[in-house]
Design a protein around this motif. Structure first.
Motif, PDB file in Angstrom:
ATOM      1  N   ILE A  47       3.910   6.026  -9.089  1.00 38.35           N
ATOM      2  CA  ILE A  47       3.536   5.558  -7.758  1.00 38.35           C
ATOM      3  C   ILE A  47       3.477   6.805  -6.893  1.00 38.35           C
ATOM      4  O   ILE A  47       4.499   7.419  -6.599  1.00 38.35           O
ATOM      5  CB  ILE A  47       4.549   4.550  -7.197  1.00 38.35           C
ATOM      6  CG1 ILE A  47       4.746   3.381  -8.169  1.00 38.35           C
ATOM      7  CG2 ILE A  47       4.087   4.050  -5.829  1.00 38.35           C
ATOM      8  CD1 ILE A  47       5.903   2.478  -7.815  1.00 38.35           C
ATOM      9  N   SER A  48       2.276   7.195  -6.512  1.00 32.76           N
ATOM     10  CA  SER A  48       2.065   8.413  -5.733  1.00 32.76           C
ATOM     11  C   SER A  48       1.725   8.066  -4.295  1.00 32.76           C
ATOM     12  O   SER A  48       1.135   7.025  -4.022  1.00 32.76           O
ATOM     13  CB  SER A  48       0.917   9.234  -6.329  1.00 32.76           C
ATOM     14  OG  SER A  48       1.195   9.571  -7.658  1.00 32.76           O
ATOM     15  N   GLY A  49       2.096   8.967  -3.391  1.00 31.49           N
ATOM     16  CA  GLY A  49       1.708   8.804  -1.996  1.00 31.49           C
ATOM     17  C   GLY A  49       2.640   7.954  -1.172  1.00 31.49           C
ATOM     18  O   GLY A  49       2.228   7.372  -0.169  1.00 31.49           O
ATOM     19  N   LEU A  50       3.911   7.875  -1.566  1.00 27.09           N
ATOM     20  CA  LEU A  50       4.884   7.128  -0.781  1.00 27.09           C
ATOM     21  C   LEU A  50       5.531   8.041   0.245  1.00 27.09           C
ATOM     22  O   LEU A  50       5.725   9.234  -0.013  1.00 27.09           O
ATOM     23  CB  LEU A  50       5.983   6.564  -1.689  1.00 27.09           C
ATOM     24  CG  LEU A  50       5.547   5.568  -2.762  1.00 27.09           C
ATOM     25  CD1 LEU A  50       6.722   5.207  -3.645  1.00 27.09           C
ATOM     26  CD2 LEU A  50       4.942   4.331  -2.124  1.00 27.09           C
TER      27      LEU A  50
ATOM     28  N   HIS B  41      -4.951   1.937  -4.223  1.00 24.62           N
ATOM     29  CA  HIS B  41      -3.576   2.238  -4.641  1.00 24.62           C
ATOM     30  C   HIS B  41      -2.588   1.251  -4.027  1.00 24.62           C
ATOM     31  O   HIS B  41      -2.492   1.140  -2.808  1.00 24.62           O
ATOM     32  CB  HIS B  41      -3.192   3.664  -4.247  1.00 24.62           C
ATOM     33  CG  HIS B  41      -3.774   4.685  -5.156  1.00 24.62           C
ATOM     34  ND1 HIS B  41      -3.042   5.680  -5.730  1.00 24.62           N
ATOM     35  CD2 HIS B  41      -5.038   4.859  -5.616  1.00 24.62           C
ATOM     36  CE1 HIS B  41      -3.818   6.424  -6.490  1.00 24.62           C
ATOM     37  NE2 HIS B  41      -5.036   5.945  -6.432  1.00 24.62           N
ATOM     38  N   ARG B  42      -1.868   0.568  -4.893  1.00 28.07           N
ATOM     39  CA  ARG B  42      -0.875  -0.408  -4.456  1.00 28.07           C
ATOM     40  C   ARG B  42       0.307  -0.381  -5.424  1.00 28.07           C
ATOM     41  O   ARG B  42       0.184   0.058  -6.564  1.00 28.07           O
ATOM     42  CB  ARG B  42      -1.456  -1.812  -4.417  1.00 28.07           C
ATOM     43  CG  ARG B  42      -2.606  -1.954  -3.445  1.00 28.07           C
ATOM     44  CD  ARG B  42      -3.004  -3.400  -3.308  1.00 28.07           C
ATOM     45  NE  ARG B  42      -4.176  -3.563  -2.480  1.00 28.07           N
ATOM     46  CZ  ARG B  42      -4.187  -3.503  -1.157  1.00 28.07           C
ATOM     47  NH1 ARG B  42      -3.077  -3.272  -0.509  1.00 28.07           N
ATOM     48  NH2 ARG B  42      -5.300  -3.662  -0.478  1.00 28.07           N
ATOM     49  N   TRP B  43       1.423  -0.904  -4.958  1.00 33.48           N
ATOM     50  CA  TRP B  43       2.610  -0.977  -5.795  1.00 33.48           C
ATOM     51  C   TRP B  43       3.479  -2.140  -5.328  1.00 33.48           C
ATOM     52  O   TRP B  43       3.327  -2.639  -4.214  1.00 33.48           O
ATOM     53  CB  TRP B  43       3.414   0.331  -5.740  1.00 33.48           C
ATOM     54  CG  TRP B  43       3.977   0.591  -4.366  1.00 33.48           C
ATOM     55  CD1 TRP B  43       3.327   1.172  -3.308  1.00 33.48           C
ATOM     56  CD2 TRP B  43       5.268   0.233  -3.896  1.00 33.48           C
ATOM     57  NE1 TRP B  43       4.144   1.202  -2.218  1.00 33.48           N
ATOM     58  CE2 TRP B  43       5.348   0.642  -2.540  1.00 33.48           C
ATOM     59  CE3 TRP B  43       6.372  -0.368  -4.481  1.00 33.48           C
ATOM     60  CZ2 TRP B  43       6.493   0.456  -1.777  1.00 33.48           C
ATOM     61  CZ3 TRP B  43       7.511  -0.554  -3.717  1.00 33.48           C
ATOM     62  CH2 TRP B  43       7.562  -0.138  -2.386  1.00 33.48           C
ATOM     63  N   GLU B  44       4.371  -2.563  -6.212  1.00 34.74           N
ATOM     64  CA  GLU B  44       5.313  -3.620  -5.874  1.00 34.74           C
ATOM     65  C   GLU B  44       6.397  -3.643  -6.936  1.00 34.74           C
ATOM     66  O   GLU B  44       6.139  -3.328  -8.103  1.00 34.74           O
ATOM     67  CB  GLU B  44       4.593  -4.965  -5.829  1.00 34.74           C
ATOM     68  CG  GLU B  44       5.467  -6.123  -5.446  1.00 34.74           C
ATOM     69  CD  GLU B  44       4.711  -7.442  -5.406  1.00 34.74           C
ATOM     70  OE1 GLU B  44       5.380  -8.475  -5.328  1.00 34.74           O
ATOM     71  OE2 GLU B  44       3.466  -7.434  -5.464  1.00 34.74           O
TER      72      GLU B  44
ATOM     73  N   ARG C  99       0.854  -1.190   0.000  1.00 37.98           N
ATOM     74  CA  ARG C  99       0.000   0.000   0.000  1.00 37.98           C
ATOM     75  C   ARG C  99       0.892   1.243   0.000  1.00 37.98           C
ATOM     76  O   ARG C  99       2.048   1.188   0.389  1.00 37.98           O
ATOM     77  CB  ARG C  99      -0.873   0.042   1.246  1.00 37.98           C
ATOM     78  CG  ARG C  99      -1.959  -0.984   1.265  1.00 37.98           C
ATOM     79  CD  ARG C  99      -2.789  -0.806   2.525  1.00 37.98           C
ATOM     80  NE  ARG C  99      -3.758  -1.866   2.651  1.00 37.98           N
ATOM     81  CZ  ARG C  99      -5.056  -1.700   2.482  1.00 37.98           C
ATOM     82  NH1 ARG C  99      -5.545  -0.526   2.196  1.00 37.98           N
ATOM     83  NH2 ARG C  99      -5.880  -2.709   2.606  1.00 37.98           N
ATOM     84  N   VAL C 100       0.309   2.356  -0.375  1.00 42.75           N
ATOM     85  CA  VAL C 100       1.012   3.630  -0.256  1.00 42.75           C
ATOM     86  C   VAL C 100       1.024   4.022   1.223  1.00 42.75           C
ATOM     87  O   VAL C 100       0.433   3.350   2.064  1.00 42.75           O
ATOM     88  CB  VAL C 100       0.357   4.730  -1.130  1.00 42.75           C
ATOM     89  CG1 VAL C 100       0.416   4.339  -2.603  1.00 42.75           C
ATOM     90  CG2 VAL C 100      -1.076   4.993  -0.707  1.00 42.75           C
TER      91      VAL C 100
ATOM     92  N   LEU D  78       5.510  13.340   1.802  1.00 42.41           N
ATOM     93  CA  LEU D  78       5.255  12.309   0.797  1.00 42.41           C
ATOM     94  C   LEU D  78       6.088  12.571  -0.451  1.00 42.41           C
ATOM     95  O   LEU D  78       6.574  13.688  -0.657  1.00 42.41           O
ATOM     96  CB  LEU D  78       3.772  12.277   0.422  1.00 42.41           C
ATOM     97  CG  LEU D  78       2.807  11.887   1.531  1.00 42.41           C
ATOM     98  CD1 LEU D  78       1.369  12.059   1.065  1.00 42.41           C
ATOM     99  CD2 LEU D  78       3.064  10.462   1.991  1.00 42.41           C
ATOM    100  N   ALA D  79       6.215  11.562  -1.274  1.00 47.07           N
ATOM    101  CA  ALA D  79       6.924  11.698  -2.542  1.00 47.07           C
ATOM    102  C   ALA D  79       6.262  10.797  -3.576  1.00 47.07           C
ATOM    103  O   ALA D  79       5.527   9.863  -3.236  1.00 47.07           O
ATOM    104  CB  ALA D  79       8.390  11.311  -2.383  1.00 47.07           C
TER     105      ALA D  79
END
Length: 174
Positions: free
Chosen positions: A147-150, A87-90, A23-24, A131-132
């Motif tokens: 990828i937003s919201g990290l 929103h997810r990333w990997e 998740r972010v 955030l970045a």
């Protein structure tokens, strides 16, 4: 880094579309809510000025203002939670996976061998929330993977990891 869902088809390594696992940042919910609230406050301020400045049709303008406030509160409350759940990333040694959106949802895979650049950016509002955003540019006609919201630290680690993976992966990045 997590292992990706991959398989072999007649001797060729394949990567499959699947939900990414990370998740972010939880702070992204507050960022999305604040950004949305700012836009709604501008609209509400214009409506209040119009309501006070012009004495005709007060009932209609007041009803419009009340409707705007109801929609704004609903949007600012529901949208950040909904987006956070979507929103997810990997990343894996083979690919970058993203899932984003809320009404229109998008899943993307960018093979590491196709990565041309990896960038990190923070606007003034993102800096306020620590955030970045990470942007992975490939040769895809679909455009870059974002990828937003990290949180800042995760974004920096991700940029470093993707850069190292892209340099270590044979490919033409085109």
């Amino acid at each position: 880094m997590l292992s990706g869902a991959s398989g072999r088809v007649e001797g060729v390594e394949t990567t499959t579309l699947r939900p990414p696992q990370h998740r972010v940042s939880r702070t992204a919910r507050w960022y999305w809510a604040a950004r949305a609230a700012f836009g709604w406050l501008v609209l509400i301020a214009v409506q209040v000025i119009w309501l006070v400045a012009d004495g005709d049709d007060v009932g209609l303008r007041l009803a419009a203002l009340v409707a705007t406030v109801i929609v704004a509160v609903t949007h600012v409350t529901v949208m950040p939670l909904w987006r956070y759940n979507v929103h997810r990333w990997e990343t894996t040694p083979e690919a970058v996976y993203t899932q984003s959106g809320w009404f229109k949802q998008e899943w993307r895979i960018a093979p590491v061998s196709r990565i041309q650049t990896v960038d990190s950016a923070r606007g003034p509002f993102e800096q306020l929330f620590r955030l970045a955003n990470v942007t992975v540019t490939t040769a895809s006609a679909a455009g870059p993977v974002r990828i937003s919201g990290l949180d800042r630290e995760t974004a920096q680690r991700l940029v470093d990891e993707l850069t190292a993976n892209a340099q270590a992966t044979a490919g033409d990045a085109t």
